[in-house]
Design a protein around this motif. Structure first.
Motif, mmCIF file in Angstrom:
data_model
loop_
_atom_site.group_PDB
_atom_site.id
_atom_site.type_symbol
_atom_site.label_atom_id
_atom_site.label_comp_id
_atom_site.label_asym_id
_atom_site.label_seq_id
_atom_site.Cartn_x
_atom_site.Cartn_y
_atom_site.Cartn_z
ATOM 1 N N UNK A 50 127.808 9.202 -27.020
ATOM 2 C CA UNK A 50 128.317 10.792 -25.956
ATOM 3 C C UNK A 50 126.292 11.387 -25.394
ATOM 4 N N UNK A 51 125.917 11.088 -26.765
ATOM 5 C CA UNK A 51 124.289 12.214 -27.125
ATOM 6 C C UNK A 51 123.602 10.918 -25.888
ATOM 7 N N UNK A 52 123.639 9.341 -26.490
ATOM 8 C CA UNK A 52 123.006 8.815 -25.325
ATOM 9 C C UNK A 52 123.504 9.078 -24.118
ATOM 10 N N UNK A 53 124.819 8.648 -23.739
ATOM 11 C CA UNK A 53 124.608 9.210 -22.260
ATOM 12 C C UNK A 53 124.194 10.353 -21.639
ATOM 13 N N UNK A 54 124.047 11.400 -22.371
ATOM 14 C CA UNK A 54 123.465 12.583 -21.998
ATOM 15 C C UNK A 54 121.700 12.087 -21.835
ATOM 16 N N UNK A 55 121.441 11.588 -23.393
ATOM 17 C CA UNK A 55 120.048 11.407 -22.891
ATOM 18 C C UNK A 55 119.624 10.043 -21.577
ATOM 19 N N UNK A 56 119.417 9.692 -21.864
ATOM 20 C CA UNK A 56 119.238 8.505 -20.501
ATOM 21 C C UNK A 56 120.134 8.653 -19.121
ATOM 22 N N UNK A 57 120.819 9.524 -19.258
ATOM 23 C CA UNK A 57 121.818 9.955 -17.792
ATOM 24 C C UNK A 57 122.598 9.235 -17.786
ATOM 25 N N UNK A 58 123.629 8.551 -18.360
ATOM 26 C CA UNK A 58 124.832 7.802 -17.380
ATOM 27 C C UNK A 58 126.227 8.787 -17.347
ATOM 28 N N UNK A 59 126.272 8.735 -16.293
ATOM 29 C CA UNK A 59 127.168 10.129 -15.763
ATOM 30 C C UNK A 59 128.996 9.847 -16.219
ATOM 31 N N UNK A 60 128.923 7.927 -15.751
ATOM 32 C CA UNK A 60 130.629 7.248 -16.133
ATOM 33 C C UNK A 60 129.966 6.720 -15.427
ATOM 34 N N UNK A 61 131.346 5.401 -15.911
ATOM 35 C CA UNK A 61 131.658 3.570 -16.257
ATOM 36 C C UNK A 61 130.885 3.110 -15.083
ATOM 37 N N UNK A 62 131.339 4.099 -13.479
ATOM 38 C CA UNK A 62 130.507 3.265 -12.288
ATOM 39 C C UNK A 62 129.445 3.442 -11.557
ATOM 40 N N UNK A 63 128.861 4.590 -12.716
ATOM 41 C CA UNK A 63 127.389 4.562 -12.593
ATOM 42 C C UNK A 63 126.641 3.942 -13.016
ATOM 43 N N UNK A 64 125.702 3.639 -11.565
ATOM 44 C CA UNK A 64 124.657 2.352 -11.656
ATOM 45 C C UNK A 64 123.536 2.359 -12.509
ATOM 46 N N UNK A 65 123.173 3.869 -12.691
ATOM 47 C CA UNK A 65 121.863 4.109 -13.694
ATOM 48 C C UNK A 65 122.196 5.122 -15.061
ATOM 49 N N UNK A 66 121.815 4.124 -15.668
ATOM 50 C CA UNK A 66 120.267 3.916 -15.824
ATOM 51 C C UNK A 66 121.282 1.971 -15.756
ATOM 52 N N UNK A 67 120.579 1.177 -15.755
ATOM 53 C CA UNK A 67 120.458 -0.545 -15.799
ATOM 54 C C UNK A 67 121.187 -1.204 -17.115
ATOM 55 N N UNK A 94 122.845 0.120 -18.986
ATOM 56 C CA UNK A 94 124.246 0.565 -19.488
ATOM 57 C C UNK A 94 125.004 0.276 -18.936
ATOM 58 N N UNK A 95 124.835 -0.634 -17.725
ATOM 59 C CA UNK A 95 125.611 -1.524 -16.604
ATOM 60 C C UNK A 95 127.478 -1.665 -17.051
ATOM 61 N N UNK A 96 128.245 -0.377 -16.297
ATOM 62 C CA UNK A 96 129.721 -0.959 -16.790
ATOM 63 C C UNK A 96 129.853 -0.654 -18.432
ATOM 64 N N UNK A 97 129.944 0.040 -18.828
ATOM 65 C CA UNK A 97 130.247 1.203 -19.945
ATOM 66 C C UNK A 97 130.376 2.016 -19.406
ATOM 67 N N UNK A 98 131.021 2.808 -20.422
ATOM 68 C CA UNK A 98 131.640 3.932 -20.302
ATOM 69 C C UNK A 98 130.549 5.261 -19.545
ATOM 70 N N UNK A 99 130.542 6.195 -19.461
ATOM 71 C CA UNK A 99 129.531 7.420 -19.242
ATOM 72 C C UNK A 99 129.579 8.849 -19.858
ATOM 73 N N UNK A 100 129.179 9.473 -19.802
ATOM 74 C CA UNK A 100 129.554 11.315 -20.393
ATOM 75 C C UNK A 100 130.974 11.582 -19.540
ATOM 76 N N UNK A 101 131.443 11.487 -18.408
ATOM 77 C CA UNK A 101 132.907 11.578 -18.255
ATOM 78 C C UNK A 101 133.655 11.588 -19.252
ATOM 79 N N UNK A 102 133.692 9.534 -19.092
ATOM 80 C CA UNK A 102 134.838 9.024 -20.204
ATOM 81 C C UNK A 102 134.515 9.912 -21.589
ATOM 82 N N UNK A 103 133.819 9.545 -21.753
ATOM 83 C CA UNK A 103 134.007 9.608 -23.679
ATOM 84 C C UNK A 103 133.985 11.098 -23.741
#
Length: 222
Positions: free
Chosen positions: A8-25, A27-36
């Motif tokens: 979750x800290x990595x998602x915040x640091x690198x801007x991974x919002x949720x699983x469908x978010x394409x950013x950052x590339x 992290x594509x396909x991974x769960x993001x801040x929302x799900x975690x």
């Protein structure tokens, strides 16, 4: 749980919002801040745990990288979006009063100035570091700041200005606030201001970047 907090800290640091978010590339396909965030809360983590072990460490790294010039405004905004997504899950718990926030920060762009990007970045960074933020918006008058301080007497006030023509209003606001509330802490920031101007108008702190505001608030909270 520790691994999820780290993710979750990595998602915040690198801007991974949720699983469908394409950013950052990468992290594509991974769960993001929302799900975690939902996952760790479902596993029994408290909102305080999420703040202390994931959101605050993640945003601290963002602040340091922004200060060092290794990331720029677009990346900070993505991190802020990820943080706000996580906060959606936490805010109902925050309202229950089970989380001890570090303090209250009142921020606004001063009267006559409609610029808000810098103010918004500071507000996002401060909130992500465990403070309640009251954003007064732009073109905020002396009276509006005074009224808000009366409502939240333990707050710290942040003043933002982008124009040399409006930075003079900072002096007016600081003077009026200090006359009414001699012990009120006021910090300032924005492109045209500096430490010399801060000292001249009697403000308590000048910060050149959002992390500087967080550092100042942390010294008061400690």
């Amino acid at each position: 749980m520790e691994e999820l907090f780290s993710k979750l800290a990595d998602c915040i640091e690198f801007g991974k919002i949720d699983e469908v978010s394409p950013y950052p590339p990468n992290f594509k396909g991974q769960t993001g801040a929302d799900e975690i965030t939902a996952q760790v809360l479902a596993k029994g983590a408290s909102a305080q745990d999420v703040l202390n072990n994931a959101l605050i460490p993640g945003m601290e790294k963002v602040g340091v990288k922004f200060r060092e010039g290794t990331i720029f405004v677009p990346q900070v905004l993505m991190s802020a979006k990820a943080m706000k997504t996580a906060m959606v899950h936490l805010k109902p718990l925050l309202k229950q009063g089970n989380v001890k926030q570090k303090g209250t920060f009142v921020i606004g762009t001063v009267e006559g100035d409609l610029h808000d990007i810098g103010k918004n970045l500071v507000a996002m960074m401060v909130e992500g570091n465990g403070y309640e933020v009251i954003d007064m918006g732009t073109d905020v008058s002396v009276d509006a700041f005074v009224q808000q301080i009366e409502k939240t007497p333990d707050c710290v006030v942040g003043l933002s200005a982008l124009l040399t023509t409006t930075m003079v209003n900072m002096e007016k606001i600081v003077k009026n606030v200090k006359e009414k509330f001699p012990h009120q802490k006021v910090c300032i920031g924005g492109a045209p201001v500096n430490n010399e101007f801060c000292d001249k108008i009697g403000a308590d702190n000048y910060s050149a970047d959002p992390q500087g505001v967080v550092d100042f608030l942390n010294t008061l909270a400690s």
